[in-house]
Design a protein around this motif. Structure first.
Motif, PDB file in Angstrom:
ATOM      1  N   TRP A  66       0.822  -1.204   0.000  1.00 41.95           N
ATOM      2  CA  TRP A  66       0.000   0.000   0.000  1.00 41.95           C
ATOM      3  C   TRP A  66       0.863   1.264   0.000  1.00 41.95           C
ATOM      4  CZ3 TRP A  66      -5.167   0.463  -0.568  1.00 41.95           C
ATOM      5  CH2 TRP A  66      -5.937  -0.701  -0.432  1.00 41.95           C
ATOM      6  N   THR A  67       0.389   2.277  -0.720  1.00 41.21           N
ATOM      7  CA  THR A  67       0.988   3.613  -0.652  1.00 41.21           C
ATOM      8  C   THR A  67      -0.115   4.590  -0.236  1.00 41.21           C
ATOM      9  OG1 THR A  67       0.505   4.096  -2.971  1.00 41.21           O
ATOM     10  CG2 THR A  67       2.651   3.087  -2.485  1.00 41.21           C
ATOM     11  N   GLU A  68       0.296   5.807   0.076  1.00 39.07           N
ATOM     12  CA  GLU A  68      -0.691   6.802   0.513  1.00 39.07           C
ATOM     13  C   GLU A  68      -1.737   7.070  -0.566  1.00 39.07           C
ATOM     14  OE1 GLU A  68      -0.913  11.227   2.586  1.00 39.07           O
ATOM     15  OE2 GLU A  68       1.015  10.249   2.296  1.00 39.07           O
ATOM     16  N   ASN A  69      -1.299   7.171  -1.823  1.00 39.85           N
ATOM     17  CA  ASN A  69      -2.263   7.360  -2.908  1.00 39.85           C
ATOM     18  C   ASN A  69      -3.168   6.140  -3.078  1.00 39.85           C
ATOM     19  OD1 ASN A  69      -1.888   9.984  -3.755  1.00 39.85           O
ATOM     20  ND2 ASN A  69      -0.527   9.483  -5.441  1.00 39.85           N
ATOM     21  N   GLY A  70      -2.636   4.969  -2.779  1.00 38.75           N
ATOM     22  CA  GLY A  70      -3.464   3.762  -2.824  1.00 38.75           C
ATOM     23  C   GLY A  70      -4.597   3.831  -1.815  1.00 38.75           C
ATOM     24  N   TYR A  71      -4.280   4.284  -0.601  1.00 31.78           N
ATOM     25  CA  TYR A  71      -5.323   4.450   0.424  1.00 31.78           C
ATOM     26  C   TYR A  71      -6.325   5.532   0.026  1.00 31.78           C
ATOM     27  CZ  TYR A  71      -2.839   1.428   3.728  1.00 31.78           C
ATOM     28  OH  TYR A  71      -2.243   0.354   4.349  1.00 31.78           O
ATOM     29  N   ALA A  72      -5.832   6.616  -0.589  1.00 33.74           N
ATOM     30  CA  ALA A  72      -6.728   7.692  -1.028  1.00 33.74           C
ATOM     31  C   ALA A  72      -7.665   7.190  -2.118  1.00 33.74           C
ATOM     32  CB  ALA A  72      -5.910   8.881  -1.534  1.00 33.74           C
ATOM     33  N   LEU A  73      -7.138   6.365  -3.045  1.00 31.67           N
ATOM     34  CA  LEU A  73      -7.970   5.776  -4.089  1.00 31.67           C
ATOM     35  C   LEU A  73      -9.048   4.897  -3.475  1.00 31.67           C
ATOM     36  CD1 LEU A  73      -8.511   5.048  -7.119  1.00 31.67           C
ATOM     37  CD2 LEU A  73      -6.877   3.173  -6.810  1.00 31.67           C
ATOM     38  N   GLN A  74      -8.662   4.047  -2.529  1.00 30.10           N
ATOM     39  CA  GLN A  74      -9.633   3.163  -1.891  1.00 30.10           C
ATOM     40  C   GLN A  74     -10.712   3.964  -1.163  1.00 30.10           C
ATOM     41  OE1 GLN A  74      -8.382   0.779   1.474  1.00 30.10           O
ATOM     42  NE2 GLN A  74      -9.755  -0.883   0.861  1.00 30.10           N
ATOM     43  N   SER A  75     -10.309   5.018  -0.479  1.00 23.63           N
ATOM     44  CA  SER A  75     -11.263   5.848   0.249  1.00 23.63           C
ATOM     45  C   SER A  75     -12.302   6.457  -0.699  1.00 23.63           C
ATOM     46  CB  SER A  75     -10.521   6.952   1.004  1.00 23.63           C
ATOM     47  OG  SER A  75     -11.425   7.840   1.616  1.00 23.63           O
ATOM     48  N   MET A  76     -11.835   6.984  -1.840  1.00 20.13           N
ATOM     49  CA  MET A  76     -12.754   7.583  -2.807  1.00 20.13           C
ATOM     50  C   MET A  76     -13.674   6.533  -3.414  1.00 20.13           C
ATOM     51  SD  MET A  76     -11.982   9.675  -6.345  1.00 20.13           S
ATOM     52  CE  MET A  76     -11.656   8.174  -7.274  1.00 20.13           C
ATOM     53  N   VAL A  77     -13.105   5.377  -3.767  1.00 20.53           N
ATOM     54  CA  VAL A  77     -13.882   4.304  -4.376  1.00 20.53           C
ATOM     55  C   VAL A  77     -15.004   3.856  -3.447  1.00 20.53           C
ATOM     56  CG1 VAL A  77     -13.720   1.844  -4.956  1.00 20.53           C
ATOM     57  CG2 VAL A  77     -12.146   3.463  -5.995  1.00 20.53           C
ATOM     58  N   GLU A  78     -14.691   3.694  -2.164  1.00 13.48           N
ATOM     59  CA  GLU A  78     -15.709   3.270  -1.197  1.00 13.48           C
ATOM     60  C   GLU A  78     -16.733   4.365  -0.945  1.00 13.48           C
ATOM     61  OE1 GLU A  78     -13.720   1.954   2.300  1.00 13.48           O
ATOM     62  OE2 GLU A  78     -13.174   0.013   1.435  1.00 13.48           O
ATOM     63  N   SER A  79     -16.265   5.603  -0.897  1.00  9.03           N
ATOM     64  CA  SER A  79     -17.134   6.727  -0.558  1.00  9.03           C
ATOM     65  C   SER A  79     -18.223   6.975  -1.605  1.00  9.03           C
ATOM     66  CB  SER A  79     -16.287   7.989  -0.368  1.00  9.03           C
ATOM     67  OG  SER A  79     -17.095   9.106  -0.125  1.00  9.03           O
ATOM     68  N   ILE A  80     -17.858   6.817  -2.884  1.00 10.92           N
ATOM     69  CA  ILE A  80     -18.856   7.121  -3.932  1.00 10.92           C
ATOM     70  C   ILE A  80     -19.247   5.883  -4.732  1.00 10.92           C
ATOM     71  CG2 ILE A  80     -18.449   9.580  -4.193  1.00 10.92           C
ATOM     72  CD1 ILE A  80     -16.437   9.109  -6.275  1.00 10.92           C
ATOM     73  N   GLU A  81     -19.033   4.704  -4.126  1.00  5.91           N
ATOM     74  CA  GLU A  81     -19.518   3.433  -4.678  1.00  5.91           C
ATOM     75  C   GLU A  81     -19.011   3.167  -6.095  1.00  5.91           C
ATOM     76  OE1 GLU A  81     -23.694   2.569  -3.858  1.00  5.91           O
ATOM     77  OE2 GLU A  81     -23.716   4.312  -2.530  1.00  5.91           O
ATOM     78  N   LEU A  82     -17.681   3.092  -6.204  1.00  7.81           N
ATOM     79  CA  LEU A  82     -17.043   2.754  -7.469  1.00  7.81           C
ATOM     80  C   LEU A  82     -16.400   1.375  -7.362  1.00  7.81           C
ATOM     81  CD1 LEU A  82     -15.193   6.138  -8.196  1.00  7.81           C
ATOM     82  CD2 LEU A  82     -17.399   5.401  -9.102  1.00  7.81           C
ATOM     83  N   ILE A  83     -15.987   0.845  -8.507  1.00  6.16           N
ATOM     84  CA  ILE A  83     -15.250  -0.416  -8.563  1.00  6.16           C
ATOM     85  C   ILE A  83     -14.030  -0.212  -9.452  1.00  6.16           C
ATOM     86  CG2 ILE A  83     -15.301  -2.742  -9.574  1.00  6.16           C
ATOM     87  CD1 ILE A  83     -18.061  -3.110  -8.532  1.00  6.16           C
ATOM     88  N   ALA A  84     -12.878  -0.666  -8.997  1.00  9.10           N
ATOM     89  CA  ALA A  84     -11.666  -0.658  -9.815  1.00  9.10           C
ATOM     90  C   ALA A  84     -11.633  -1.981 -10.578  1.00  9.10           C
ATOM     91  CB  ALA A  84     -10.426  -0.493  -8.946  1.00  9.10           C
ATOM     92  N   LEU A  85     -11.929  -1.925 -11.873  1.00 12.89           N
ATOM     93  CA  LEU A  85     -12.098  -3.149 -12.656  1.00 12.89           C
ATOM     94  C   LEU A  85     -10.856  -4.026 -12.677  1.00 12.89           C
ATOM     95  CD1 LEU A  85     -14.198  -1.969 -15.745  1.00 12.89           C
ATOM     96  CD2 LEU A  85     -14.949  -3.325 -13.788  1.00 12.89           C
TER      97      LEU A  85
END
Length: 199
Positions: A66-85
């Protein structure tokens, strides 16, 4: 078809932390302003790694730390109901998307994000798309694209009253014709005036 395409590039670890947080906040705020009915595709160079212990819209396919940007990506994905294909188990190639020019370091930092409610509309989740024709030519590729096939939801057709639509169109066309005619006459008169002064 109601689709919005977004391309984004996150600041890397060498950027100031405040700039990175501002980027993620601005991107999330912009996405939230889109209507929920709009299908969304976000191609993002997140400059971030996500690991196997993921949750929410980040799948468990990957070997990165994990990197800090990785955590930020996960936070955004969970917050607005996205999926990283390209992190999902149905992805054909979840491998690296970026490499150093000398190919000594390879990481997955690019992601294709969609709304979670559209996941069942993905008919093929390719993940990384290889370009063998470029590799044969010896072209240096530092980023590899991520792709999928999508079956869009079409909007219902509206039964417009053609006659009602044609009347304003015809009226505005007449106004344009008259305006152009008046402009042409005015230009002709000005030309004649200048020509008579020269003569």
């Amino acid at each position: 078809i109601d689709i919005c395409l977004v391309s984004a590039h996150a600041p890397g670890d060498h950027h100031d932390r405040k700039d990175r947080l501002t980027f993620w906040h601005s991107l999330e705020r912009g996405i939230r302003q889109l209507p929920w009915r709009t299908s969304l595709f976000i191609g993002i160079d997140a400059n971030g790694h996500v690991g196997r212990d993921s949750s929410g819209g980040i799948g468990r396919c990957g070997e990165e730390d994990w990197t800090e940007n990785g955590y930020a990506l996960q936070s955004m994905v969970e917050s607005i109901e996205l999926i990283a294909l390209n992190t999902q188990s149905n992805c054909l190639d979840t491998g690296w998307t970026w490499q150093k020019r000398d190919a000594e370091a390879r990481h997955r930092i690019d992601y294709l994000l969609i709304r979670s409610r559209d996941f069942d509309r993905i008919t093929n989740n390719f993940g990384v798309v290889s370009w063998p024709e470029l590799e044969k030519q010896g072209v240096a590729i530092d980023h590899r694209p991520v792709g999928c096939c999508y079956s869009p939801k079409t909007l219902p057709e509206r039964n417009w009253d053609r006659q009602a639509m044609s009347m304003p169109t015809m009226y505005s066309r007449r106004l344009l014709d008259k305006a152009f005619e008046a402009y042409t006459i005015d230009v002709d008169n000005q030309f004649r005036s200048v020509q008579s002064e020269v003569d």
